[in-house]
Design an enzyme around this catalytic site. Structure first.
Site, PDB file in Angstrom:
ATOM      1  CD  GLU A 172       0.617   9.952  -4.566  1.00 26.98           C
ATOM      2  OE1 GLU A 172      -0.215   9.536  -3.751  1.00 26.98           O
ATOM      3  OE2 GLU A 172       0.442   9.906  -5.803  1.00 26.98           O
ATOM      4  CD  GLU A 291       2.399   6.979  -8.090  1.00 31.74           C
ATOM      5  OE1 GLU A 291       1.148   6.926  -8.047  1.00 31.74           O
ATOM      6  OE2 GLU A 291       3.134   6.829  -7.102  1.00 31.74           O
TER       7      GLU A 291
HETATM    8  O1  AHR Z   1      -0.247   3.816  -8.037  1.00 30.70           O
HETATM    9  C1  AHR Z   1      -1.153   3.629  -6.996  1.00 30.70           C
HETATM   10  C2  AHR Z   1      -0.995   4.653  -5.893  1.00 30.70           C
HETATM   11  O2  AHR Z   1      -1.354   5.910  -6.377  1.00 30.70           O
HETATM   12  C3  AHR Z   1       0.399   4.853  -5.365  1.00 30.70           C
HETATM   13  O3  AHR Z   1       0.725   3.960  -4.368  1.00 30.70           O
HETATM   14  C4  AHR Z   1       0.349   6.253  -4.830  1.00 30.70           C
HETATM   15  O4  AHR Z   1       1.590   6.884  -4.888  1.00 30.70           O
HETATM   16  C5  AHR Z   1      -0.718   6.936  -5.642  1.00 30.70           C
HETATM   17  O5  AHR Z   1      -1.632   7.573  -4.844  1.00 30.70           O
END
Ligand code: AHR
Length: 493
Positions: A172, A291
């Site tokens: 990210e 994610e």
């Molecule tokens: O999964 C929780 C968080 O969400 C992670 O650390 C990040 O990559 C995202 O913003």
């Protein structure tokens, strides 16, 4: 209400890459400490890993697990988590304002993954980290040379290289919350130079570059184009991240959130292919949706947590039935795009926005979202087929036409079983489902699994772990998808 699913053996989406059923363990909250690892727990094994958790992870049948972050990785120096435990530093962890004891690192996590029947998808630090450090990490993990880092691994007791197949180039990096957040240009440069070193070190690895952390990011689109133009030659995947919420408590709109995921995927594919054409490349960049989940329940309570705790109860969303239906729709959406979404990670796996919850020193149990993921991961191996769904639609949350039924089918590898995954989004009406099959002579329904209930807000807890559970209903003349339900209808020859 009535609906029809048309299925034809030649309406193939793709052979599914099993890594679409990946998950994620971040060194955050109680995912590791108190989640997968709790020495002193009654079920702890020789390395302090909780056996009750491992059993549930194996039940989910997760082929690949992303580690160690997440936001965590952008301030993490991987060597801190290797070698004798008594020599490892205890550090300030800035992403989640925690104290990191480094009791668990690469050395232990790779062993835990073996016990979970899974592979590691390793992320490198492109926040405070350097390209050289990432290259050294690949050497430590994957090489059998007589050089410094491979030698260090052997000294630490691991003769054979771990051979991690997939690596993420940071996490990210488009988000200003990220440690050492970067502009698209800055990220594209460091990702390219890091990718070169990593692939020169081990040409067999596959690399994932950071795409946007959500389609709502102000840089979405430009970020992808800039990163792809520069990294294209060296990478294999572009990542997508997205979490869905129901702050407004608007269930019909929440159940339609998978349409947002769908848009994110299709638009990102368009950009990948636009850059492919621009660069006149023969290579196709696939997507790693590494994610995805529902995340919002715990945000209020997390804002009150004190700084610098260790293994705090952070991001511990307690999921209800409606969350499970949304997760079911999201999983179906990933499968509908399995020709390009070759990898995906349910974020996360244990305690932190997770299908598995634990109590310190106590039990581990299945959250509601466990069930749709477990079904898809176990039964959804083979070839994804398009389901031509004919059903009514409704309007909610800015979407004019959310179909009542969300569905995809998977033909097993031996072609003897056909699994239809379907969510009925109607809050009131059961849906009678008729099947129009082409090329499936002799197939008939043999099993119907259902996750449903009266109370959309029902949850599982340590004391009532099976409050929301999947059941098998008799397969009769008619297939009925109950109102607000996740279903797997299996047909066999
Ligand atoms: O999964 C929780 C968080 O969400 C992670 O650390 C990040 O990559 C995202 O913003």
């Amino acid at each position: 209400m009535k609906s029809k699913i048309k299925l034809s053996k030649d309406q193939i989406i793709s052979k599914i890459d099993e890594r679409i059923y990946g998950s994620f363990v971040e060194q955050l909250g109680r995912a590791v400490y108190g989640g997968i690892y709790e020495p002193g727990h009654p079920t702890a094994d020789d390395q302090g890993f909780r056996q009750d958790v491992l059993e549930l992870v194996r039940e989910l049948n997760v082929p690949i697990i992303r580690y160690p972050g997440g936001n965590f990785v952008s301030g993490y120096h991987w060597e801190d988590g290797t070698g004798p435990k008594e020599l490892r530093p205890r550090r300030l962890e800035l992403a989640w304002a925690a104290e990191e004891p480094n009791e668990i690192g690469i050395d232990e996590f790779q062993e835990w993954c073996k016990r979970a029947n899974s592979q590691v998808m390793m992320a490198v630090n492109l926040g405070t980290g350097t390209p050289e450090e990432a290259g050294n990490e690949v050497e430590y993990c994957n090489l059998d040379t007589n050089t410094c880092y491979a030698e260090k691994r052997r000294k630490n007791g691991f003769k054979e290289p771990f051979k991690f197949p997939v690596w993420c180039l940071g996490n990210e990096m488009d988000g200003e919350w990220q440690i050492c957040h970067k502009t698209a240009e800055e990220y594209a440069r460091i990702a390219t130079e890091t990718a070169k070193i990593m692939k020169w070190t081990d040409p067999s690895i596959e690399l994932v570059a950071c795409g946007s952390s959500g389609i709502g990011m102000p840089t979405w689109g430009t970020w992808e184009r800039t990163v792809l133009r520069e990294t294209y030659k060296y990478i294999d995947f572009l990542s997508l991240h997205s979490y869905y919420e129901n702050h407004a408590d608007d269930t019909p709109a929440f159940l339609g959130k998978s349409l947002e995921m769908e848009r994110f995927i299709t638009k990102t594919i368009e950009i990948c292919d636009e850059i492919k054409a621009e660069l006149q490349s023969d290579k196709t960049i696939n997507l790693s949706f590494d994610e995805w989940n529902v995340w919002f329940h715990s945000m209020g309570q997390d804002a009150k947590l004190p700084r610098w705790g260790s293994a705090q109860h952070r991001l511990e969303d307690v999921y209800n039935l409606e969350d499970a239906l949304v997760v079911g729709c999201l999983m179906i959406t990933l499968l509908k795009h399995s020709d390009r979404v070759r990898m995906a990670c349910l974020a996360q796996l244990v305690n932190v926005i997770a299908p598995i919850m634990t109590e310190d020193g106590g039990p581990a149990w299945r959250q509601t979202i466990f069930f749709p993921f477990r079904d898809a991961s176990n039964l959804g191996r083979g070839t994804a087929l398009k389901t031509g769904v004919e059903c009514g639609t409704y309007a909610a949350g800015g979407n004019d036409a959310i179909p009542y039924v969300e569905s995809v089918a998977v033909l097993s590898e031996d072609e003897n079983a056909l699994h239809i995954f379907a969510v009925n989004r109607s809050l009131t009406d059961p849906m009678e489902l008729s099947l129009d099959l082409n090329g499936f002579e002799g197939f008939r329904p043999v099993e119907h699994r259902v996750l449903t209930g009266e109370d959309l807000k029902a949850v599982n807890t340590a004391t009532n772990p099976e409050n929301v559970s999947e059941t098998t209903v008799p397969v009769g003349e008619k297939i009925i998808l109950p109102a607000k339900s996740w279903n797997v209808v299996t047909l066999k020859k």
